[in-house]
Design a protein around this motif. Structure first.
Motif, short mmCIF file in Angstrom:
data_model
loop_
_atom_site.label_atom_id
_atom_site.label_comp_id
_atom_site.label_asym_id
_atom_site.label_seq_id
_atom_site.Cartn_x
_atom_site.Cartn_y
_atom_site.Cartn_z
N SER A 118 4.94 -8.73 -4.65
CA SER A 118 5.23 -8.21 -3.31
C SER A 118 6.67 -7.75 -3.22
N PRO A 119 6.89 -6.42 -3.18
CA PRO A 119 8.27 -5.96 -3.07
C PRO A 119 8.90 -6.38 -1.75
N PHE A 120 10.13 -6.85 -1.81
CA PHE A 120 10.89 -7.28 -0.63
C PHE A 120 10.20 -8.45 0.09
N TYR A 121 9.46 -9.26 -0.65
CA TYR A 121 8.69 -10.35 -0.05
C TYR A 121 9.59 -11.25 0.80
N GLU A 122 9.15 -11.46 2.02
CA GLU A 122 9.86 -12.28 3.01
C GLU A 122 11.30 -11.83 3.21
N GLY A 123 11.56 -10.53 3.02
CA GLY A 123 12.87 -9.98 3.30
C GLY A 123 13.90 -10.12 2.20
N ASP A 124 13.48 -10.57 1.02
CA ASP A 124 14.41 -10.67 -0.11
C ASP A 124 14.52 -9.31 -0.78
#
Length: 191
Positions: A118-124
């Motif tokens: 998941s790209p940018f998962y949970e804003g990372d």
């Protein structure tokens, strides 16, 4: 039907959409006003930074990738050439964890690796790739190993809403395949 929006209507329309994002979320707002990524680009010429409202650019990108996937702006599959091989990516969304599950098939060899990626998962601001490797007796549910990789991504490279789709279709598959090649997983899993 096309609408012509005057300068005075522009700021009202923009505020109406921002309010709707806060009240109903991205998916319902985009569907309600029939907004496409190019329409969002015109409405928000400064791009994603106008939407991120203090939660961070990577969080906004994560939310829009999820929304664009659910709405259909990001397709559920794509073919991607990497090196000398062609790969087919098939995406599903785990609604429980909000993670993107990717089945990546080497078209020539018919081998598939499934990963949470998941790209940018949970804003990372990175792309994580998790592969659970099962080896052993048939029907065994215990993984023999869990492989985890990640690569930092500069969110400043994604400025507009159309850039999200372009990045997802062109940069993201290359990042995932590059990470899977770190330990030569395609060869290791074939042995």
């Amino acid at each position: 039907m096309k609408f012509i929006i005057t300068e005075s209507q522009y700021s009202k329309t923009k505020q109406m959409v921002l309010d709707s994002f806060k009240k109903f979320g991205y998916i319902k707002t985009i569907q309600r006003y029939k907004l496409s990524p190019p329409a969002l680009d015109r409405l928000f010429p400064d791009g994603i930074s106008e939407i991120s409202d203090g939660n961070g650019r990577c969080t906004a990108i994560d939310d829009f990738i999820f929304s664009f996937f659910r709405i259909g702006f990001i397709g559920s599959s794509l073919l991607f050439e990497y090196g000398d091989n062609m790969y087919k990516f098939v995406f599903t969304h785990d609604r429980h964890t909000a993670a993107l599950i990717v089945d990546i098939t080497d078209v020539e060899n018919k081998d598939t690796i499934t990963a949470y990626a998941s790209p940018f998962y949970e804003g990372d601001c990175f792309v994580p790739v998790d592969v659970v490797h099962y080896q052993g007796e048939e029907g065994s549910y215990e993984p023999s190993e869990i492989l985890q990789y990640q690569k930092d991504v500069n969110p400043d490279d994604i400025k507009s809403f159309s850039d999200i789709i372009d990045w997802f279709n062109n940069e993201y598959p290359a990042i995932v395949l590059e990470l899977l090649e770190e330990d030569n997983l395609w060869y290791e899993f074939r042995v």
